[in-house]
Design a protein around this motif. Structure first.
Motif, short mmCIF file in Angstrom:
data_model
loop_
_atom_site.label_atom_id
_atom_site.label_comp_id
_atom_site.label_asym_id
_atom_site.label_seq_id
_atom_site.Cartn_x
_atom_site.Cartn_y
_atom_site.Cartn_z
N ASP A 12 0.40 5.80 11.44
CA ASP A 12 0.16 5.32 10.08
C ASP A 12 -1.16 4.55 10.03
OD1 ASP A 12 0.47 4.72 7.45
OD2 ASP A 12 2.18 3.36 7.70
N GLU A 13 -2.01 4.89 9.05
CA GLU A 13 -3.35 4.27 8.94
C GLU A 13 -4.06 4.33 10.30
OE1 GLU A 13 -4.42 3.76 6.15
OE2 GLU A 13 -2.77 3.25 4.83
N SER A 51 -3.01 9.04 6.72
CA SER A 51 -4.03 8.12 6.24
C SER A 51 -4.77 8.72 5.05
CB SER A 51 -5.04 7.82 7.37
OG SER A 51 -6.12 7.05 6.91
N GLN A 72 -10.97 2.50 -0.33
CA GLN A 72 -10.42 1.50 0.60
C GLN A 72 -10.74 0.09 0.13
OE1 GLN A 72 -8.40 2.24 3.24
NE2 GLN A 72 -8.50 4.32 2.45
#
Length: 767
Positions: free
Chosen positions: A158-159, A185, A355
C-alpha cells in the motif's frame, strides 16, 4: 452493505483474473499493479478483491495451489487504518481474517489471514519482526512455515512509492519471496511490471461523484493588489472567505456539512524552526482576531507538540472550521468535509500535483451538488503564478483558469433539467430467473401450463422436449470429468508441468464444478454477485419444469455432451436480461430532476481551453474549448460582430448538473438531456437559446430542435420572451448568415421556411 461503484467492480474483476493467471505461472515475486487516484476507494477495492479470492480459490481446480495468505505493508500508521477498515468490512463476511503480528498462531500465516505490517517496523535488521531469535518468532520464518504447508503468499504494498523502493524493504521482500506482489498506489513503482493489474481513470471516479471535479489553484495575488497588507494575511482572508462561501452554499441546499479549511505549515525539519514558530504564532493570532480559537472549538491543531480539538474532526458536521497542521498527517488521513487548503511553502517547493492536495479531493456525501462551487477543491499558496509548476499528469485536474460572471448580469431563473445517467450495478438481478424460464420455453419448448401438454404430465412432457433437443437426462451413474489439474514437478532442476485427470464422485466435487460452470458463463456481469443468481436459476428451472432435485440437475448440466446446449440457453437468457435492464434504464431515465438555472457565478477551465478576447461574454474572461466545432467558432464571431445589439451571451457546458439543458427523446426512445450551446440576451430583453449544427450532422437533429422549440413555447412569456432552436450557417465569410426555424421541423436537410437570426431586428416568437 457497501455497494461498489462500476469502476470499482471493474478493478476487482481485473485483479482477480490476473491473480489467477499469475498463480499458474512458475516463479515468485510476480508483479501486479492497482493504480487508483486519491479518493477512488482503493481499500474497499482491495477488500472486495480479497473476498472474491477467498470465495473462488477453493473451486479453481486448474491452479497448482489454492490456499493463500496475505501480508499488507503500509507506511506510517496507514497499516493500522487499513487493518481497522478491513476488520470492519469482514466482520460479517468472515471470509478473510485481518490480524496483527501478535495474532499469529502456530508459527505460520494461515489461509485467508491477512497480516498488517507497518513499513517502519520492519525496515531495520534489528527489529524483532524480522530478526531471527530463539523463539523463532520472526516474519520471514512464519512465511516460510506457511509455504511448507502449500500456502501461497501475496504481498500488498500500500502506497509503495513511500517505502517499498528502499534498500531494507527490497531485502525483506526478497526474503519473503511471495508469489505475487501488488503495488497499490496513485503513483505505483511497478518495478518489473509485466502488464498485470488495473488502472482506474480519474474521470471515472469523478463521474461517480466520489471526488471533486477540479482543484482550483490560486497562486499568490499580484503584489500590486496587496495594498500594504502582509501576503500571509491576504491568503488567510481569501481562504477564510472561500470556506464561508462553501458553508453558505451547503446551508442553502439544506445539507449539514461544515466545510473545513486546512492550513498546512512548512515541514522542513522534524523539529519546529524559528520560522515555523513565527508562522504558527502569526496564524494563531490572526485567526483569534477572526474569532477562531482552540478555546471556542473552531480551531483544531495537529502538530508534533500540540494536538487540540481533534475528536470528531472528520465528521461532516464537525464543529472545527480550521485545522492547523504539518505535512506529516497527509498520508491516509480522510476528512471529506475538507474543502479549502492553504499551504505555506518554501520557494523551491513549486511542484503541484494530486499528492499535494489529496486531502481536499473527496466529496463528503460521495455525490456532486447543483451548486458548482461545492464540487471543487480550493488551494491557496504563497507561490506566485509564474513559479508554480503543475505535474503534467494532473494539468487537466488542477486548474488556474477561472472566469467570473459580470456584475451587470440579472438573474434569469430558467427551468433546467438533469437526468442522472449513473448505471446500476453490473450484476444479474432477481429477474434473471424469469429470463431463464422464458429462454428455456423458447429454445427447448418447455412449459408449465397444463393446457400446452394436451393432458400429459408436465414433467414428462418437458423431458420429451429436452430429449428432442438431444439432451441426455439419464446421467445418474455417469462420473463427470474434472478439468485437468496442473502439478509442478522438479526434474533435474527444471520445472515441468504434468496433468492429472480425475472424476467427480461426491456432491461436494460436483458443487465446485457447477459453481465454476456458472461463474464462467455469467458474461460481462460481476462474477461474485452473479454466480449465485445463475446457480439458483438453473436449479429452479429443473425443479419447476422437471421435478428434478438439484444433484441430478447439476449432473445433467455438467454432462459433457449437454454442456454446449446449456451454454446456448444461458446466452439467450443473458440477452433477455440485458434487454430487461435496458428497458428499466429507459424508464428510469424519464425521472427527470428540475433545477433552477442561472449563468454560474464562476466557472473553471482546464488546459483544454484557451482564453479568447470577447467584449460581451457574460463570464470574464471567455475561455473557448480548443476542439470547439467550426460552427461554434463561427457563431462566436457572429455574436462578437453584433455586440451593439447584444447585452451578453454565454457558451453553455455540455454535461454537468450546473449546465443548462432541456429534455428530448432520442432515436432509441430514451429520454436524454440536450445541452443547448448558446444562451444570448439581446439589449431589447429577448432571450435566445441556440444550438449550432450543420444540416443533418446529428441523428437526433429533429428531436433536439423540436424539444427546444417546445421548451420555448412552454416557458416564454411577456416578462421573459424567448426564441431559439437549432441554428445552421449558410454561406461563407461576410456573406454568411445563420438560419433557424420558428416552428417544429420534420427534416434535418430541408430549410424551407427557416429565417435568419438578426440580433438588430429580432422579436419575440409568437405562439
Amino acid at each position: 452493505m457497501i455497494v461498489l461503484r462500476k469502476y470499482q467492480e471493474a478493478a476487482v474483476a481485473a485483479l482477480v483474473n490476473d491473480t489467477y493467471s499469475l498463480m499458474k505461472l512458475p516463479g515468485a515475486r510476480l508483479k501486479m499493479v492497482l493504480k487508483a487516484p486519491t479518493g477512488a476507494g482503493k481499500t474497499i477495492i482491495m477488500a472486495e478483491y480479497l473476498n472474491q479470492l477467498s470465495e473462488e480459490l477453493p473451486d479453481k481446480l486448474d491452479l497448482p495451489k489454492r490456499k493463500v495468505a496475505y501480508i499488507w505493508f503500509a507506511p506510517n500508521q496507514l497499516h493500522l487504518q487499513s487493518y481497522l477498515s478491513l476488520k470492519d468490512y469482514f466482520s460479517e463476511l468472515r471470509s478473510i481474517k485481518p490480524i496483527q503480528f501478535e495474532d499469529i498462531t502456530d508459527g505460520q500465516l494461515k489461509p485467508n489471514e491477512i497480516l498488517f505490517v507497518n513499513w517502519q517496523s520492519v525496515n531495520k535488521e534489528s527489529n524483532l519482526y524480522i530478526k531471527e531469535n530463539e523463539q523463532g518468532k520472526d516474519l520471514v520464518r512464519f512465511v516460510h512455515n506457511s509455504m511448507l504447508k502449500d500456502i501461497e503468499i501475496i504481498c500488498i504494498l500500500d502506497e509503495a512509492h513511500y517505502h517499498a523502493d528502499g534498500k531494507k524493504a527490497k531485502e525483506l521482500l526478497q526474503k519473503i519471496h511471495a508469489k505475487i506482489e501488488i503495488d497499490v498506489s496513485a503513483t505505483p513503482l511497478s518495478p518489473g511490471y509485466t502488464g498485470y493489474g488495473h488502472v482506474i481513470r480519474r474521470q471515472d471516479v469523478i463521474e461517480e461523484g466520489m471526488i471533486k471535479k477540479n482543484v482550483v489553484l490560486n497562486p499568490a495575488l499580484d503584489h500590486h493588489k496587496q495594498e500594504g497588507r502582509p501576503l500571509n494575511q491576504i491568503l488567510m482572508d481569501e481562504a477564510l472567505a472561500k470556506r464561508k462561501e462553501l458553508a453558505e452554499a451547503y446551508e442553502a441546499l439544506g445539507v449539514k456539512i461544515n466545510p473545513l479549511l486546512l492550513i498546512q505549515l512548512p515541514n522542513e525539519t522534524k523539529t519546529e524552526s524559528v520560522l515555523d514558530k513565527e508562522i504558527i504564532d502569526e496564524v494563531k493570532t490572526y485567526l483569534e482576531v477572526k474569532g477562531l480559537t482552540t478555546s471556542n472549538g473552531k480551531l483544531a491543531i495537529w502538530l508534533s507538540n500540540e494536538k487540540t480539538n481533534l475528536d470528531g474532526l472528520e465528521a461532516n458536521d464537525g464543529f472545527a472550521e480550521v485545522l492547523l497542521f504539518k505535512q506529516a498527517i497527509s498520508l491516509g488521513w480522510d476528512c471529506p468535509r475538507a474543502g479549502v487548503l492553504l499551504i505555506f511553502r518554501e520557494i523551491q517547493q513549486e511542484h503541484f500535483g494530486i499528492q499535494t492536495v489529496g486531502r481536499i479531493l473527496r466529496m463528503p456525501e460521495q455525490k456532486h451538488y447543483t451548486n458548482p462551487i461545492l464540487n471543487n477543491g480550493y488551494v491557496y499558496t504563497n507561490l506566485s503564478r509564474d513559479i508554480v509548476k503543475i505535474v503534467q499528469e494532473d494539468m487537466d485536474y488542477i486548474v488556474q483558469n477561472k472566469a467570473v460572471r459580470k456584475a451587470m448580469y440579472e438573474q434569469l431563473t430558467l427551468n433546467s433539467y438533469f437526468i442522472n445517467t449513473r448505471l446500476t450495478r453490473n450484476r444479474l438481478s432477481s429477474k434473471f430467473r424469469k429470463c431463464m424460464y422464458e429462454a428455456a420455453e423458447q429454445k427447448f419448448g418447455l412449459t408449465r401450463n397444463l393446457e400446452d401438454t394436451k393432458g400429459e404430465v408436465i414433467d414428462a412432457y418437458n423431458r420429451k422436449r429436452l430429449a428432442e433437443n438431444v439432451i441426455e437426462l439419464d446421467v445418474a451413474s455417469i462420473e463427470i470429468p474434472i478439468p485437468k489439474d496442473l502439478e509442478l514437478v522438479i526434474v533435474e532442476g527444471a520445472t515441468q508441468v504434468t496433468q492429472m485427470e480425475r472424476f467427480a464422485k461426491t456432491t461436494g466435487e460436483l458443487d465446485i464444478l457447477f459453481r465454476q460452470f456458472c461463474r464462467n458463463h455469467v458474461g460481462a456481469y460481476a462474477k461474485a454477485d452473479s454466480t449465485p443468481v445463475m446457480e439458483l436459476a438453473l436449479k429452479m428451472l429443473f425443479e419447476d419444469y422437471l421435478l428434478m432435485d438439484e444433484f441430478a440437475a447439476i449432473k445433467v448440466i455438467l454432462y459433457p455432451q449437454n454442456q454446449g446446449k446449456f451454454v446456448e440457453l444461458i446466452d439467450v437468457a443473458l440477452e433477455k436480461h440485458e434487454q430487461l435492464l435496458k428497458q428499466k434504464a429507459a424508464m428510469a431515465s424519464k425521472k427527470v430532476e428540475t433545477v433552477s438555472w442561472d449563468v454560474p457565478k464562476e466557472k473553471l477551465y482546464n488546459e483544454h481551453y484557451n482564453e479568447r478576447p470577447s467584449d460581451n461574454h457574460v463570464m470574464e474572461p471567455f475561455y473557448e474549448y480548443k476542439s470547439a466545432s467550426t460552427p461554434e467558432r463561427q457563431f462566436v464571431n457572429f455574436l462578437e460582430k453584433n455586440d451593439a445589439y447584444i447585452a451578453w451571451w454565454y457558451k453553455n457546458g455540455d454535461k454537468n448538473k450546473e449546465d443548462f439543458a432541456v429534455t428530448y427523446v432520442d432515436h432509441e426512445r430514451i429520454t436524454r438531456g440536450f445541452y443547448v450551446d448558446f444562451v444570448i440576451k439581446l439589449k431589447n430583453g429577448l432571450l435566445c437559446l441556440f444550438d449550432t449544427k450543420t444540416l443533418d450532422s446529428d441523428k437526433n437533429f429533429v428531436a433536439k430542435h423540436n424539444a427546444l422549440h417546445q421548451y420555448i413555447l412552454d416557458n416564454s412569456s411577456n416578462e421573459k420572451p424567448m426564441i431559439g432552436g437549432i441554428i445552421v450557417p449558410k454561406g461563407a465569410g461576410d456573406a454568411q448568415v445563420w438560419k433557424y426555424c420558428r416552428n417544429k421541423i420534420s427534416s434535418a436537410t430541408d430549410t424551407t421556411g427557416w429565417v435568419s437570426f438578426e440580433p438588430s431586428t429580432e422579436k419575440p416568437q409568437k405562439p
